[in-house]
Design an enzyme around this catalytic site. Structure first.
Site, PDB file in Angstrom:
ATOM      1  N   ARG A 122       3.921   0.633  -6.876  1.00 40.52           N
ATOM      2  CA  ARG A 122       3.987  -0.346  -5.778  1.00 40.52           C
ATOM      3  C   ARG A 122       2.881  -1.398  -5.910  1.00 40.52           C
ATOM      4  NH1 ARG A 122       6.498   2.230  -1.105  1.00 40.52           N
ATOM      5  NH2 ARG A 122       5.143   1.059   0.273  1.00 40.52           N
ATOM      6  N   TRP A 180      -3.486  -2.298  -1.557  1.00 43.18           N
ATOM      7  CA  TRP A 180      -3.253  -3.620  -2.148  1.00 43.18           C
ATOM      8  C   TRP A 180      -3.880  -4.581  -1.162  1.00 43.18           C
ATOM      9  CZ3 TRP A 180      -0.372  -8.189  -1.318  1.00 43.18           C
ATOM     10  CH2 TRP A 180      -0.112  -8.957  -2.457  1.00 43.18           C
ATOM     11  N   LYS A 196      10.683 -14.179 -14.109  1.00 40.12           N
ATOM     12  CA  LYS A 196      10.386 -12.984 -14.901  1.00 40.12           C
ATOM     13  C   LYS A 196       9.286 -13.237 -15.915  1.00 40.12           C
ATOM     14  CE  LYS A 196      12.642  -9.968 -12.942  1.00 40.12           C
ATOM     15  NZ  LYS A 196      12.697 -10.832 -11.769  1.00 40.12           N
ATOM     16  N   HIS A 214      15.433 -36.031 -13.478  1.00 39.66           N
ATOM     17  CA  HIS A 214      14.745 -36.594 -12.295  1.00 39.66           C
ATOM     18  C   HIS A 214      13.261 -36.249 -12.289  1.00 39.66           C
ATOM     19  CE1 HIS A 214      18.554 -37.915 -10.660  1.00 39.66           C
ATOM     20  NE2 HIS A 214      19.055 -36.704 -10.874  1.00 39.66           N
ATOM     21  N   GLU A 233       5.941 -13.563 -14.063  1.00 35.31           N
ATOM     22  CA  GLU A 233       5.335 -12.357 -13.458  1.00 35.31           C
ATOM     23  C   GLU A 233       5.051 -11.284 -14.507  1.00 35.31           C
ATOM     24  OE1 GLU A 233       7.665 -10.237 -10.574  1.00 35.31           O
ATOM     25  OE2 GLU A 233       9.535 -10.769 -11.515  1.00 35.31           O
ATOM     26  N   GLU A 285      15.487 -17.207 -11.970  1.00 38.78           N
ATOM     27  CA  GLU A 285      15.157 -15.786 -12.192  1.00 38.78           C
ATOM     28  C   GLU A 285      14.462 -15.607 -13.537  1.00 38.78           C
ATOM     29  OE1 GLU A 285      14.876 -13.185 -10.633  1.00 38.78           O
ATOM     30  OE2 GLU A 285      15.280 -11.442 -11.913  1.00 38.78           O
ATOM     31  N   LYS A 322       5.175  -4.029  -5.797  1.00 42.62           N
ATOM     32  CA  LYS A 322       6.617  -3.795  -5.925  1.00 42.62           C
ATOM     33  C   LYS A 322       7.333  -4.170  -4.640  1.00 42.62           C
ATOM     34  CE  LYS A 322      10.475  -2.568  -7.672  1.00 42.62           C
ATOM     35  NZ  LYS A 322      11.097  -3.455  -8.678  1.00 42.62           N
ATOM     36  N   ASN A 346      -0.669   1.598   6.165  1.00 42.93           N
ATOM     37  CA  ASN A 346       0.066   0.593   5.401  1.00 42.93           C
ATOM     38  C   ASN A 346       0.631  -0.385   6.425  1.00 42.93           C
ATOM     39  OD1 ASN A 346       1.535  -0.907   3.602  1.00 42.93           O
ATOM     40  ND2 ASN A 346       3.214   0.576   3.442  1.00 42.93           N
ATOM     41  N   GLY A 347       0.231  -1.659   6.328  1.00 42.14           N
ATOM     42  CA  GLY A 347       0.713  -2.664   7.283  1.00 42.14           C
ATOM     43  C   GLY A 347      -0.419  -3.609   7.637  1.00 42.14           C
ATOM     44  N   CYS A 400       0.858  -1.186   0.000  1.00 39.04           N
ATOM     45  CA  CYS A 400       0.000   0.000   0.000  1.00 39.04           C
ATOM     46  C   CYS A 400       0.893   1.235   0.000  1.00 39.04           C
ATOM     47  CB  CYS A 400      -0.873   0.025   1.254  1.00 39.04           C
ATOM     48  SG  CYS A 400      -1.905  -1.406   1.398  1.00 39.04           S
TER      49      CYS A 400
HETATM   50  C1  AGP Z   1      11.007  -9.620  -8.543  1.00 34.75           C
HETATM   51  O1  AGP Z   1      10.805  -9.419  -9.943  1.00 34.75           O
HETATM   52  C2  AGP Z   1       9.688  -9.662  -7.817  1.00 34.75           C
HETATM   53  N1  AGP Z   1       8.947  -8.462  -8.027  1.00 34.75           N
HETATM   54  C3  AGP Z   1       9.814 -10.070  -6.364  1.00 34.75           C
HETATM   55  O2  AGP Z   1      10.167 -11.434  -6.374  1.00 34.75           O
HETATM   56  C4  AGP Z   1      10.872  -9.319  -5.503  1.00 34.75           C
HETATM   57  O3  AGP Z   1      12.167  -9.654  -5.930  1.00 34.75           O
HETATM   58  C5  AGP Z   1      10.702  -9.776  -4.043  1.00 34.75           C
HETATM   59  O4  AGP Z   1       9.415  -9.394  -3.615  1.00 34.75           O
HETATM   60  C6  AGP Z   1      11.760  -9.171  -3.093  1.00 34.75           C
HETATM   61  O5  AGP Z   1      11.638  -7.771  -3.076  1.00 34.75           O
HETATM   62  P1  AGP Z   1      12.830  -6.915  -2.381  1.00 34.75           P
HETATM   63  O6  AGP Z   1      14.062  -7.139  -3.191  1.00 34.75           O
HETATM   64  O7  AGP Z   1      12.344  -5.495  -2.428  1.00 34.75           O
HETATM   65  O8  AGP Z   1      12.989  -7.420  -0.970  1.00 34.75           O
END
Ligand code: AGP
Length: 611
Positions: free
Chosen positions: A27, A75, A488, A507, A491, A484, A606, A101-102, A2
């Site tokens: 975010r 969010w 990508k 395996h 997401e 990774e 984010k 936020n929290g 948020c």
């Molecule tokens: C990465 O593309 C993602 N958006 C997500 O996995 C991110 O890396 C993860 O939430 C960790 O975020 P941070 O590096 O701000 O701690």
């Protein structure tokens, strides 16, 4: 997660708040709202599900009182995305308005008590409990009411509160979630992220956990929630350039940030390499007693998502070149383990935002157990940066796209610098240190070379954008890059993809392979290249299509693979930096082919500041 914003000053509340919400859009959110105290002390509150633009269009012709207001992008955690669940939330009498936020962990018991006392709730959120709790304690003074309310609360919060019956002030408070105050002549701004303040001020105060702020048009006071004592904090000047958060001519922040990587590597290493002596110079680690660093017997690297994959690359680096035992732990898992930690254990938290709840919780666990806590963080002044004893900033600039790219590249490079820094305290020779640093200094040019191939990668993306499954494979330094790359494309384009260790394919996963299940092999000519060739043969024999990322000039794969992307030769430990670039471009272009918003993928935030 948020985003919160607030304003108090002569006028301009609505304009600042809407602008701030737009800055916080990256975010991730599903609804937004704003509340402003009208002259005559009426509060106007508007909330909308969907994009900020809809909220802005709804109020742009309104003539509001412009002196104090709060705003929020939500969010959803508790309660579905809806107008009634959007913030700001208010009390029974529409006197108290609050954004948060929290997570309020004991909201259920608090809500039950408040309902028994006659409070009527309008939403399904934990946040609304705070508004009624403040109402319960309100006797005309807003800060006293907030202070007393928070003494009943367990959980995480960054919050901003206004009151119709005490209209000339903004009250804020922080615990675990980020909150920053910005100061200009005759007006004060608050936000959950400093990027909302760019262009309005560069004089900021970062609130710390357990602090409450009382802000009026021409003054502010910060109080300890625990003992009500005043905390003396003065604004600092920070460098935040508006252009950093614009797209600079790119259609998407994601593409801008991928193409920024050469510059990011330069910024992440500037002033940090004494190549002639084979030494890394990391001021953020030099603040420590170097003997304490030298006595470290093992390192636990903690991260979530992409940061955890960067940590895995760092594990190989530190073990191979610094001779230090390393283990990588997911932030969401480590916090529930019973880790064996002592003063000779270093816990290194990797986090772009520095606010990821799971990584933070693990950090606090490590601190409680006496570990040396270190951080690799991109957001200056973020909680991880302030809660660790020492660390290294990425200097990758604000990363706006939800999918992390340039920050990840920076994390790998910073881990390589830390490897040299720690290695040269141990068995690493000056020659080896020099060799690594020379190769790091070449990386910007090598990344530029890969970026030159972007049109070929875009063509591949068009060719493969209709597939619904991918298997990404890599070994050793590039095993985490398989994870990774798969993350990508998941997401950014919502395609199912699995990242796997190359040696694990036989395996089980190989059962999935056929002409509809393409495989992406990260196979530079390195120490495990031959093994990767065997894996490719196994896939080809089953009719699988292969996209190979391999070293420029390597023609051995032409009869095996369907498509090839070349990367320049570099040290094996640095190949992840080069291999990521085509994987990022491929995911971005596939997402564009699929007509998706590649900057703000659905369901994602984010910074995941809730558990
Ligand atoms: C990465 O593309 C993602 N958006 C997500 O996995 C991110 O890396 C993860 O939430 C960790 O975020 P941070 O590096 O701000 O701690």
């Amino acid at each position: 997660m948020c985003g919160i914003a607030g304003y108090i000053g002569k006028d301009g509340a609505k304009d600042f708040l809407i602008n701030a919400l737009k800055r916080l859009e990256y975010r991730g959110y599903d609804s937004a709202g704003i509340a402003v105290v009208e002259k005559g002390n009426e509060v106007r509150c508007v909330k909308k599900v969907g994009r900020i633009k809809e909220l802005e269009d709804n109020i742009k012709n309104e003539k509001w009182g412009e002196t104090v207001g709060i705003a929020h992008t939500r969010w959803a955690t508790h309660g579905i995305p809806s107008e009634k669940n959007a913030h700001p939330h208010s009390d029974c009498d529409s006197n108290i308005y609050l954004v948060h936020n929290g997570i309020i962990e004991n909201y259920k018991s608090l809500k039950a008590d408040l309902e028994r006392a006659g409070h009527i709730f309008k939403s399904n959120t934990d946040t609304e409990v705070l508004a009624h709790l403040v109402e319960k304690h309100f006797a005309g003074n807003l800060e006293e009411a907030v202070l007393n309310a928070l003494k009943e609360v367990e959980g995480a919060y960054a919050l901003a509160v206004i009151a119709r019956e005490d209209p000339d002030k903004l009250v804020v408070a922080k615990k675990s979630s980020p909150l920053v105050l910005g100061f200009s002549e005759g007006e004060t701004f608050i936000a959950s992220d400093p990027s909302a303040l760019v262009g309005f001020t560069d004089r900021v105060i970062y609130m710390d956990d357990g602090e409450l702020g009382v802000i009026t048009t021409d003054d502010y006071k910060i109080i300890s929630i625990e003992n009500n004592s005043e905390v003396n904090k003065k604004p600092n000047v920070i460098e935040l350039d508006l252009s950093d958060i614009q797209k600079n001519g790119f259609e998407y922040f994601l593409l801008k940030e991928i193409f920024e990587c050469p510059e990011v590597i330069k910024n992440s290493t500037r002033g940090r390499m004494i190549i002639e002596e084979g030494l890394a110079k990391l001021g953020g680690l030099e603040v420590l007693d170097q003997k304490r660093l030298r006595d470290i017997e093992r390192i636990i690297i903690i991260g979530c998502g992409s940061a955890s994959y960067a940590a895995m690359v760092g594990e190989y680096m530190l073990e191979e070149y610094a001779g230090i035992p390393v283990e990588v732990e997911l932030g969401s898992e480590f916090r529930y383990r019973k880790p064996i930690i002592d003063e000779r254990t270093a816990v290194l938290v990797v986090s772009q935002s520095g606010e990821t709840a799971d990584s933070l919780a693990s950090l606090m666990e490590a601190k409680r157990k006496g570990a040396l806590t270190l951080g690799i963080v991109n957001v200056v002044g973020s909680t991880v940066a302030r809660e660790t004893e020492a660390g290294v900033y990425n200097h990758a600039g604000p990363e706006i796209a939800v999918a992390s790219t340039k920050a990840f590249i920076s994390q790998i490079v910073v881990l390589a610098l830390i490897t040299v820094y720690m290695g040269r305290m141990r068995g690493m020779s000056m020659i080896m240190g020099k060799r690594i640093l020379e190769e790091i200094s070449n990386l910007p040019k090598l990344v530029e070379d890969v970026l030159q191939d972007s049109e070929n990668i875009r063509t591949l993306a068009k060719k493969y954008s209709a597939y619904e499954n991918f298997l990404y494979l890599g070994r050793k330094y590039n095993c985490p890059i398989a994870y990774e790359g798969a993350l990508k494309i998941k997401e950014i384009s919502y395609i199912h993809a699995e990242g796997y260790a190359g040696g694990e394919m036989k395996h089980g996963p190989i059962a999935m392979i056929d002409e509809n299940f393409p495989c992406v092999f990260i196979a530079p000519k390195d120490s495990v290249y031959e093994k990767m060739c065997s894996n490719m043969e196994e896939v080809k024999a089953r009719g699988g299509k292969i996209i190979a990322i391999t070293t420029k000039g390597n023609e051995d794969l032409n009869d095996i693979v369907s498509d090839t992307i070349y990367i320049p030769k570099t040290l094996e430990m640095l190949t992840p930096v080069l291999a990521c670039i085509p994987l990022y471009l491929f995911a971005a272009y596939v997402g564009i082919e699929r007509g998706l918003d590649i900057d703000k993928p659905r369901n994602l935030a984010k910074s995941v500041t809730v558990e």
